[in-house]
Design a protein around this motif. Structure first.
Motif, PDB file in Angstrom:
ATOM      1  N   GLY A   1     -18.113 -67.449  -0.681  1.00 48.84           N
ATOM      2  CA  GLY A   1     -16.741 -67.671  -0.234  1.00 48.84           C
ATOM      3  C   GLY A   1     -15.767 -67.575  -1.394  1.00 48.84           C
ATOM      4  N   ASN A   2     -14.471 -67.536  -1.066  1.00 52.06           N
ATOM      5  CA  ASN A   2     -13.418 -67.466  -2.087  1.00 52.06           C
ATOM      6  C   ASN A   2     -13.599 -66.273  -3.030  1.00 52.06           C
ATOM      7  OD1 ASN A   2     -12.217 -69.909  -1.167  1.00 52.06           O
ATOM      8  ND2 ASN A   2     -13.765 -71.067  -2.307  1.00 52.06           N
ATOM      9  N   GLY A   3     -14.183 -65.201  -2.496  1.00 47.00           N
ATOM     10  CA  GLY A   3     -14.355 -63.999  -3.299  1.00 47.00           C
ATOM     11  C   GLY A   3     -15.498 -64.053  -4.297  1.00 47.00           C
ATOM     12  N   GLN A   4     -16.318 -65.104  -4.224  1.00 46.62           N
ATOM     13  CA  GLN A   4     -17.423 -65.265  -5.168  1.00 46.62           C
ATOM     14  C   GLN A   4     -18.770 -64.964  -4.504  1.00 46.62           C
ATOM     15  OE1 GLN A   4     -16.935 -66.148  -8.562  1.00 46.62           O
ATOM     16  NE2 GLN A   4     -14.854 -65.645  -7.875  1.00 46.62           N
ATOM     17  N   LYS A   5     -19.660 -64.344  -5.271  1.00 51.51           N
ATOM     18  CA  LYS A   5     -21.023 -64.093  -4.817  1.00 51.51           C
ATOM     19  C   LYS A   5     -21.999 -64.553  -5.895  1.00 51.51           C
ATOM     20  CE  LYS A   5     -20.014 -60.082  -1.872  1.00 51.51           C
ATOM     21  NZ  LYS A   5     -20.342 -58.655  -1.590  1.00 51.51           N
ATOM     22  N   ARG A   6     -23.233 -64.814  -5.469  1.00 51.81           N
ATOM     23  CA  ARG A   6     -24.282 -65.189  -6.414  1.00 51.81           C
ATOM     24  C   ARG A   6     -25.472 -64.256  -6.229  1.00 51.81           C
ATOM     25  NH1 ARG A   6     -25.591 -70.369  -4.941  1.00 51.81           N
ATOM     26  NH2 ARG A   6     -24.176 -71.286  -6.487  1.00 51.81           N
ATOM     27  N   GLY A   7     -25.879 -63.596  -7.326  1.00 53.09           N
ATOM     28  CA  GLY A   7     -27.056 -62.734  -7.297  1.00 53.09           C
ATOM     29  C   GLY A   7     -28.241 -63.437  -7.937  1.00 53.09           C
ATOM     30  N   ILE A   8     -29.393 -63.346  -7.297  1.00 53.51           N
ATOM     31  CA  ILE A   8     -30.592 -64.015  -7.805  1.00 53.51           C
ATOM     32  C   ILE A   8     -31.754 -63.024  -7.866  1.00 53.51           C
ATOM     33  CG2 ILE A   8     -32.327 -65.803  -7.385  1.00 53.51           C
ATOM     34  CD1 ILE A   8     -30.205 -67.434  -5.968  1.00 53.51           C
ATOM     35  N   ASP A   9     -32.361 -62.919  -9.030  1.00 57.84           N
ATOM     36  CA  ASP A   9     -33.656 -62.264  -9.196  1.00 57.84           C
ATOM     37  C   ASP A   9     -34.589 -63.296  -9.811  1.00 57.84           C
ATOM     38  OD1 ASP A   9     -33.353 -59.327  -8.499  1.00 57.84           O
ATOM     39  OD2 ASP A   9     -31.692 -59.569  -9.908  1.00 57.84           O
ATOM     40  N   THR A  10     -35.852 -63.255  -9.447  1.00 57.42           N
ATOM     41  CA  THR A  10     -36.787 -64.297  -9.854  1.00 57.42           C
ATOM     42  C   THR A  10     -37.896 -63.725 -10.731  1.00 57.42           C
ATOM     43  OG1 THR A  10     -36.352 -65.467  -7.778  1.00 57.42           O
ATOM     44  CG2 THR A  10     -38.297 -66.133  -9.030  1.00 57.42           C
ATOM     45  N   GLN A  11     -38.020 -64.260 -11.931  1.00 58.20           N
ATOM     46  CA  GLN A  11     -39.081 -63.861 -12.853  1.00 58.20           C
ATOM     47  C   GLN A  11     -40.280 -64.784 -12.633  1.00 58.20           C
ATOM     48  OE1 GLN A  11     -39.692 -61.491 -15.037  1.00 58.20           O
ATOM     49  NE2 GLN A  11     -40.566 -62.262 -16.936  1.00 58.20           N
ATOM     50  N   VAL A  12     -41.388 -64.221 -12.167  1.00 58.83           N
ATOM     51  CA  VAL A  12     -42.576 -65.018 -11.859  1.00 58.83           C
ATOM     52  C   VAL A  12     -43.812 -64.362 -12.469  1.00 58.83           C
ATOM     53  CG1 VAL A  12     -44.056 -65.947 -10.041  1.00 58.83           C
ATOM     54  CG2 VAL A  12     -41.593 -65.809  -9.673  1.00 58.83           C
ATOM     55  N   TYR A  13     -44.616 -65.162 -13.165  1.00 59.76           N
ATOM     56  CA  TYR A  13     -45.926 -64.696 -13.625  1.00 59.76           C
ATOM     57  C   TYR A  13     -46.953 -65.789 -13.431  1.00 59.76           C
ATOM     58  CZ  TYR A  13     -44.909 -60.124 -15.499  1.00 59.76           C
ATOM     59  OH  TYR A  13     -44.588 -58.801 -15.606  1.00 59.76           O
ATOM     60  N   GLU A  14     -48.140 -65.389 -12.981  1.00 59.08           N
ATOM     61  CA  GLU A  14     -49.265 -66.303 -12.883  1.00 59.08           C
ATOM     62  C   GLU A  14     -50.274 -65.983 -13.982  1.00 59.08           C
ATOM     63  OE1 GLU A  14     -50.912 -66.779  -8.985  1.00 59.08           O
ATOM     64  OE2 GLU A  14     -48.959 -66.543  -8.002  1.00 59.08           O
ATOM     65  N   THR A  15     -51.118 -66.958 -14.262  1.00 56.47           N
ATOM     66  CA  THR A  15     -52.059 -66.835 -15.372  1.00 56.47           C
ATOM     67  C   THR A  15     -52.891 -65.560 -15.285  1.00 56.47           C
ATOM     68  OG1 THR A  15     -52.203 -69.242 -15.574  1.00 56.47           O
ATOM     69  CG2 THR A  15     -53.989 -67.958 -16.548  1.00 56.47           C
ATOM     70  N   TYR A  16     -53.448 -65.273 -14.100  1.00 62.49           N
ATOM     71  CA  TYR A  16     -54.360 -64.130 -13.979  1.00 62.49           C
ATOM     72  C   TYR A  16     -53.660 -62.809 -14.283  1.00 62.49           C
ATOM     73  CZ  TYR A  16     -52.472 -62.470  -9.492  1.00 62.49           C
ATOM     74  OH  TYR A  16     -51.653 -61.951  -8.515  1.00 62.49           O
ATOM     75  N   GLU A  17     -52.359 -62.718 -13.968  1.00 56.62           N
ATOM     76  CA  GLU A  17     -51.625 -61.482 -14.228  1.00 56.62           C
ATOM     77  C   GLU A  17     -51.491 -61.231 -15.729  1.00 56.62           C
ATOM     78  OE1 GLU A  17     -48.425 -60.936 -10.721  1.00 56.62           O
ATOM     79  OE2 GLU A  17     -48.261 -62.863 -11.770  1.00 56.62           O
ATOM     80  N   ILE A  18     -51.265 -62.298 -16.471  1.00 55.55           N
ATOM     81  CA  ILE A  18     -51.132 -62.169 -17.924  1.00 55.55           C
ATOM     82  C   ILE A  18     -52.496 -61.931 -18.559  1.00 55.55           C
ATOM     83  CG2 ILE A  18     -50.254 -63.274 -20.014  1.00 55.55           C
ATOM     84  CD1 ILE A  18     -48.489 -65.026 -18.139  1.00 55.55           C
ATOM     85  N   GLU A  19     -53.521 -62.590 -18.038  1.00 52.49           N
ATOM     86  CA  GLU A  19     -54.873 -62.406 -18.577  1.00 52.49           C
ATOM     87  C   GLU A  19     -55.314 -60.951 -18.476  1.00 52.49           C
ATOM     88  OE1 GLU A  19     -57.033 -66.724 -17.712  1.00 52.49           O
ATOM     89  OE2 GLU A  19     -57.060 -65.151 -16.175  1.00 52.49           O
TER      90      GLU A  19
END
Length: 251
Positions: free
Chosen positions: A153-171
């Protein structure tokens, strides 16, 4: 002789031109009896959107899943800049990566002698360069949820992107990097932003543990991603294998 099924996805832009040359090589292999490749063609990206209204069709995804390998050209272009976000050309590439489990993206950077003077960097900086960036490809901010734009509202917007990593992905991506380093100079540089990102803290922790438990013969160093980018311009030959997340590996 074994036969292999290839799915050719030329895509958009320069993709069809590049794929045409790849097809010549495939035909040569077949003619020489070196290997036997059976090929099928599909649509991806903007060409798929024009034909089906989506970045890749279910039938072409089924072909990809049933193939031994997929040869991919390129996607996107100004023509499709205004299509809905969910069916943008790049969505086809992201789905292929996710559904096929293509979590490790190998990006070599090699400076051949004939090109040493063609670089914008000085010859002594790039001559003999041979490094490999190992980018995690199916996690992180490109796939994390929620991913939204909210009207406040009031000409404002909110953009959200989420950075997610789990242990197995990094391993698993760190193991790819360490295994490759064993065939090279036995040095891995892990790049993240642990100073400002919780995923960076976890990344650092997991890579450190995998190194200590499984790859003590390989040298490991940790570097902040922004500093790594600067060092790649300043003196890239200090690196051998760089392992990093989806976003930083793309940048």
């Amino acid at each position: 002789m074994a036969s292999y099924k290839l799915l050719l996805l030329p895509g958009d832009g320069i993709g069809p031109e590049v794929m045409a040359e790849a097809e010549k090589l495939i035909a040569w292999f077949n003619a020489q009896g070196i290997a036997r490749f059976e090929t099928e063609r599909g649509l991806v990206g903007g060409s798929a959107y024009d034909a089906h209204g989506k970045a890749i069709s279910e039938s072409d995804m089924a072909l990809a899943m049933a193939s031994d390998a997929v040869l991919f050209g390129a996607v996107g272009g100004p023509k499709w800049d205004k299509v809905p976000y969910e069916v943008r050309p790049e969505a086809g590439l992201l789905r292929l990566r996710k559904d096929l489990g293509l979590f490790a993206n190998l990006r070599p950077a090699i400076c051949y002698p004939a090109l040493a003077d063609a670089s914008s960097l000085k010859r002594e900086v790039v001559e003999g360069l041979d490094i490999l960036i190992v980018r995690e490809l199916t996690g992180g901010v490109y796939f994390g949820e929620p991913k939204t734009i909210t009207d406040l509202g009031n000409g404002q917007k909110r953009g959200i992107d989420t950075q997610v990593y789990e242990t197995y992905e990094i391993e698993r991506i760190s193991r790819v990097a360490f295994e490759l380093a064993r065939t090279r100079k036995k040095k891995v540089s892990s790049a993240e932003k642990r100073n400002v990102m919780k995923t960076g803290v976890l990344w650092n922790e997991v890579v450190t543990r995998v190194h200590a438990q499984e790859y003590p013969d390989v040298q490991l160093e940790h570097v902040l991603a922004d500093n790594c980018a600067m060092q790649l311009v300043r003196w890239p030959k200090q690196y051998d294998v760089i392992v990093t997340d989806n976003l930083f590996g793309d940048v």
